[in-house]
Design a protein around this motif. Structure first.
Motif, short mmCIF file in Angstrom:
data_model
loop_
_atom_site.label_atom_id
_atom_site.label_comp_id
_atom_site.label_asym_id
_atom_site.label_seq_id
_atom_site.Cartn_x
_atom_site.Cartn_y
_atom_site.Cartn_z
N UNK A 99 0.84 -1.21 0.00
CA UNK A 99 0.00 0.00 0.00
C UNK A 99 0.87 1.25 0.00
N UNK A 100 1.95 1.24 0.79
CA UNK A 100 2.86 2.38 0.84
C UNK A 100 3.55 2.59 -0.51
N UNK A 101 3.94 1.51 -1.16
CA UNK A 101 4.58 1.61 -2.47
C UNK A 101 3.61 2.18 -3.50
N UNK A 102 2.37 1.69 -3.49
CA UNK A 102 1.37 2.19 -4.44
C UNK A 102 1.08 3.67 -4.19
N UNK A 103 0.99 4.05 -2.92
CA UNK A 103 0.72 5.45 -2.58
C UNK A 103 1.86 6.36 -3.02
N UNK A 104 3.10 5.84 -2.93
CA UNK A 104 4.25 6.65 -3.36
C UNK A 104 4.22 6.94 -4.85
N UNK A 105 3.53 6.09 -5.62
CA UNK A 105 3.36 6.32 -7.06
C UNK A 105 2.04 7.01 -7.36
N UNK A 106 1.38 7.50 -6.31
CA UNK A 106 0.14 8.26 -6.41
C UNK A 106 -0.98 7.46 -7.07
N UNK A 107 -1.02 6.16 -6.80
CA UNK A 107 -2.10 5.33 -7.32
C UNK A 107 -3.30 5.42 -6.38
N UNK A 114 -10.96 -6.69 6.92
CA UNK A 114 -11.83 -7.53 7.74
C UNK A 114 -12.13 -6.85 9.06
N UNK A 115 -13.39 -6.88 9.45
CA UNK A 115 -13.77 -6.34 10.76
C UNK A 115 -12.98 -7.03 11.86
N UNK A 116 -12.49 -6.24 12.82
CA UNK A 116 -11.75 -6.80 13.94
C UNK A 116 -10.25 -6.67 13.81
N UNK A 117 -9.76 -6.35 12.61
CA UNK A 117 -8.32 -6.13 12.45
C UNK A 117 -7.90 -4.90 13.25
N UNK A 118 -6.69 -4.93 13.75
CA UNK A 118 -6.15 -3.76 14.45
C UNK A 118 -5.99 -2.63 13.45
N UNK A 119 -6.64 -1.51 13.73
CA UNK A 119 -6.61 -0.36 12.83
C UNK A 119 -5.33 0.44 13.06
N UNK A 120 -4.38 0.23 12.20
CA UNK A 120 -3.10 0.93 12.32
C UNK A 120 -2.40 0.94 10.98
N UNK A 121 -1.35 1.76 10.88
CA UNK A 121 -0.59 1.84 9.63
C UNK A 121 -1.45 2.26 8.46
#
Length: 232
Positions: A99-107, A114-121
């Motif tokens: 996700x960080x790599x895709x965001x760096x290319x402005x995609x 999934x519900x219940x995952x720790x919301x972070x990063x």
């Protein structure tokens, strides 16, 4: 067809596989081609290098985050305090990396978690995208809410694909001012240097062809001497 990168972990349960398949089928239905490392993309290179190449060739990215690690009790260490935590579910770390790599290319990013995952990063609301939380029921993919978010994200993907910042630009349709604005300052200086060199080469060639005279130097008119008649 518009290509999109898919970030997901290896499915460990039938529920996870069924949900991932439903998302991929929906992407295909709306005319998007999914590229997935280890499923329809392979490379001899190390993962990060190979993934970066694929992401650069895509116009959008979908992150499908589901439980990879789970523990019932633990501790979260913070400055000057230790907090007990329980029932923690974490996705594969590759979701965050890709996700960080895709965001760096402005995609444009579509993050489905999934519900219940720790919301972070990167699996967290508050960035330039909204996380779509789900119980991972395949029928959820057919809901109006999911289709609406998908269509909104797809519009951003198509806009990204057609934007002038795309790697494929039709220069015949770009004005001179816009073209210059797309060139960085170091590139502009290099271009000026090349043009100056070409002008110097053309001028030097003209000087040699002109027998030591520059093209703008006109040869003085020769005076015609009257022909003397022989004495009779």
């Amino acid at each position: 067809m518009t290509k999109v990168f898919i970030s997901k972990g290896s499915t460990a349960t039938q529920e996870q596989r069924a949900f991932v398949d439903a998302v991929l089928e929906m992407l295909d239905t709306v005319g998007l081609s999914a590229r997935i490392m280890g499923e329809n993309e392979w490379s001899h290179e190390q993962p990060l290098k190979a993934i970066r190449k694929i992401i650069k060739e895509c116009d959008g990215a979908v992150v499908i985050a589901f439980t990879r690690t789970q523990f019932h009790e633990g501790l979260e260490l913070k400055i000057d305090q230790t907090l007990p935590i329980s029932d923690i579910k974490l996705p594969t770390t590759w979701n965050h990396i890709e996700a960080a790599m895709a965001y760096s290319y402005e995609l444009p990013l579509l993050v489905v978690a999934e519900n219940g995952l720790k919301s972070e990063g990167l699996i967290e609301d508050g960035y330039d995208w909204r996380v779509y939380w789900t119980d991972m029921n395949p029928e959820e993919v057919k809901s109006d809410s999911f289709k609406g978010v998908l269509q909104s994200w797809k519009s951003a993907v198509e806009e990204k694909k057609l934007s002038p910042s795309s790697s494929e630009v039709d220069l015949s349709k770009v004005g001179l001012g816009k073209l210059i604005s797309m060139i960085s300052l170091p590139q502009l200086w290099k271009l000026i240097g090349v043009l100056a060199m070409l002008i110097a080469l053309v001028a030097g060639g003209s000087y040699k062809l002109g027998a030591g005279k520059w093209p703008w130097q006109e040869e003085p008119n020769k005076q015609i001497q009257p022909t003397q008649k022989p004495r009779g």
